[in-house]
Design an enzyme around this catalytic site. Sequence first.
Site, PDB file in Angstrom:
ATOM      1  N   TRP A  44       0.854  -1.182   0.000  1.00  0.00           N
ATOM      2  CA  TRP A  44       0.000   0.000   0.000  1.00  0.00           C
ATOM      3  C   TRP A  44       0.897   1.241   0.000  1.00  0.00           C
ATOM      4  O   TRP A  44       1.756   1.380   0.889  1.00  0.00           O
ATOM      5  CB  TRP A  44      -0.887  -0.040   1.243  1.00  0.00           C
ATOM      6  CG  TRP A  44      -1.859   1.075   1.391  1.00  0.00           C
ATOM      7  CD1 TRP A  44      -2.682   1.598   0.442  1.00  0.00           C
ATOM      8  CD2 TRP A  44      -2.135   1.798   2.606  1.00  0.00           C
ATOM      9  NE1 TRP A  44      -3.457   2.604   0.981  1.00  0.00           N
ATOM     10  CE2 TRP A  44      -3.132   2.747   2.305  1.00  0.00           C
ATOM     11  CE3 TRP A  44      -1.634   1.727   3.905  1.00  0.00           C
ATOM     12  CZ2 TRP A  44      -3.636   3.623   3.261  1.00  0.00           C
ATOM     13  CZ3 TRP A  44      -2.127   2.597   4.856  1.00  0.00           C
ATOM     14  CH2 TRP A  44      -3.124   3.535   4.530  1.00  0.00           C
ATOM     15  N   ASP A  89      -0.849  -5.588   9.125  1.00  0.00           N
ATOM     16  CA  ASP A  89      -1.884  -4.634   8.722  1.00  0.00           C
ATOM     17  C   ASP A  89      -3.054  -5.456   8.196  1.00  0.00           C
ATOM     18  O   ASP A  89      -2.945  -6.103   7.144  1.00  0.00           O
ATOM     19  CB  ASP A  89      -1.338  -3.702   7.642  1.00  0.00           C
ATOM     20  CG  ASP A  89      -2.310  -2.577   7.275  1.00  0.00           C
ATOM     21  OD1 ASP A  89      -3.453  -2.588   7.793  1.00  0.00           O
ATOM     22  OD2 ASP A  89      -1.931  -1.702   6.473  1.00  0.00           O
ATOM     23  N   ALA A 114      -6.732  -4.964   7.029  1.00  0.00           N
ATOM     24  CA  ALA A 114      -7.718  -3.945   6.668  1.00  0.00           C
ATOM     25  C   ALA A 114      -8.946  -4.516   5.980  1.00  0.00           C
ATOM     26  O   ALA A 114      -9.911  -3.782   5.750  1.00  0.00           O
ATOM     27  CB  ALA A 114      -7.066  -2.901   5.757  1.00  0.00           C
ATOM     28  N   LYS A 151     -13.636  -1.007   5.801  1.00  0.00           N
ATOM     29  CA  LYS A 151     -14.169  -1.823   4.715  1.00  0.00           C
ATOM     30  C   LYS A 151     -15.228  -2.799   5.199  1.00  0.00           C
ATOM     31  O   LYS A 151     -16.340  -2.840   4.670  1.00  0.00           O
ATOM     32  CB  LYS A 151     -13.039  -2.590   4.027  1.00  0.00           C
ATOM     33  CG  LYS A 151     -12.174  -1.744   3.116  1.00  0.00           C
ATOM     34  CD  LYS A 151     -11.170  -0.918   3.889  1.00  0.00           C
ATOM     35  CE  LYS A 151     -10.251  -0.129   2.960  1.00  0.00           C
ATOM     36  NZ  LYS A 151      -9.299   0.700   3.709  1.00  0.00           N
TER      37      LYS A 151
END
Length: 394
Positions: free
Chosen positions: A127, A208, A210, A243
């Site tokens: 990212w 991470d 997400a 999300k």
Amino acid sequence: MFETLKQQPADKILALIQMYRDDPRADKVDLGVGVYKDATGLTPVMRAVKSAEHKLWETQDSKVYTGLAGDPAFGDAMADLVLGDAVPRENVAAAATPGGTGAVRQAFELIQMARPAARVFVSDPTWPNHLSMLAYLGIEMVPYRYFDEETRGVDFDGLIADLKTAKKGDVVLLHGCCHNPTGANLNSAEWDAVIEVLLSTGATPMIDIAYQGFGEGLEQDAAATRKVAAAVPECIIAASCSKNFGIYRERTGLLMVTSVDGGARALNQGTLAYLNRQNFSFPPDHGARLVTMILTDDALRADWQAELEDVRLSMLGLRKQLAQELQDLSGSDRFGFLAQHRGMFSRLGTTPDMVEKLRLEHGIYMVGDSRMNIAGLNAQTVPILAKAIIGAGI
């Protein structure tokens, strides 16, 4: 004083959004912005979120600050969602943050505070905001091989070889599921091998996560994070609610630090609270409270999980449809990787020139590295994209 400032690089995705808006073509397709969209192009408010907001409106009687780390009930609910029983709750320090991005930024601040000379190993690609924040903070970043441009899968041998060069005091940044931007993920045996490297080098993992619930399902998507956290002495986890709860603008995230020594939790918890105080004082509460209400209410949780599963299956269906359309048009299975990838994104594996050609000649908008948001498609636009890909000679 401000005359010394320099113009910062434009955000490529925001620039892409503007180009898309300015494009008059009716059959243009936006695969750039990283948000979930339903078949109508809308990012809806989930049913359980609406129900929780209505209940909150009826019952909330104060907007006073929560603690520096946010409402402890939010930390408990999210720790259960992400970690399950992999790590005893008394060994987990947690602090609410402004979105998953805030959690990642606070994690980098924590690393810098604990080990000023730490290097952070980052997948190539990753990212872009990971790289931007590390550069801004002056933290040394070391790329490790991840995406195989030929197979469009994971370059696992390269990954392992590169991670073996880490050492104690370094941090290895991993994507818990639904790798952004590639969509290519490690399997269970490969995660085991990564854990072996972490234990042998003494490097600390930072995960991470997400997109929990967007890949194989809520529990399956948490499996790797749980496996890593249970196996290593310390682990840093940045979790996002944007999300899977669809609450992007509420900026709801959580930073967790796990340890095998329960006595370390108090120090870790105090440090997370201190970092929050320095950056924004008290974290936002509205989204966190909605998430807590949903996760602790059986009816709301069941409805949320059902809708989240519909979202996941919708993206999986689009992947399969696109792979099939491309196979039919090309007479080749070389695009089969699209059905194997998981999450919102896949990396097509073509050049920036080809991406530009797709935009100019076919109205297909994706990031220059060929990352495309699968959730930006619907049953009607999949054939348009497939014809454009083959027509461009990809």
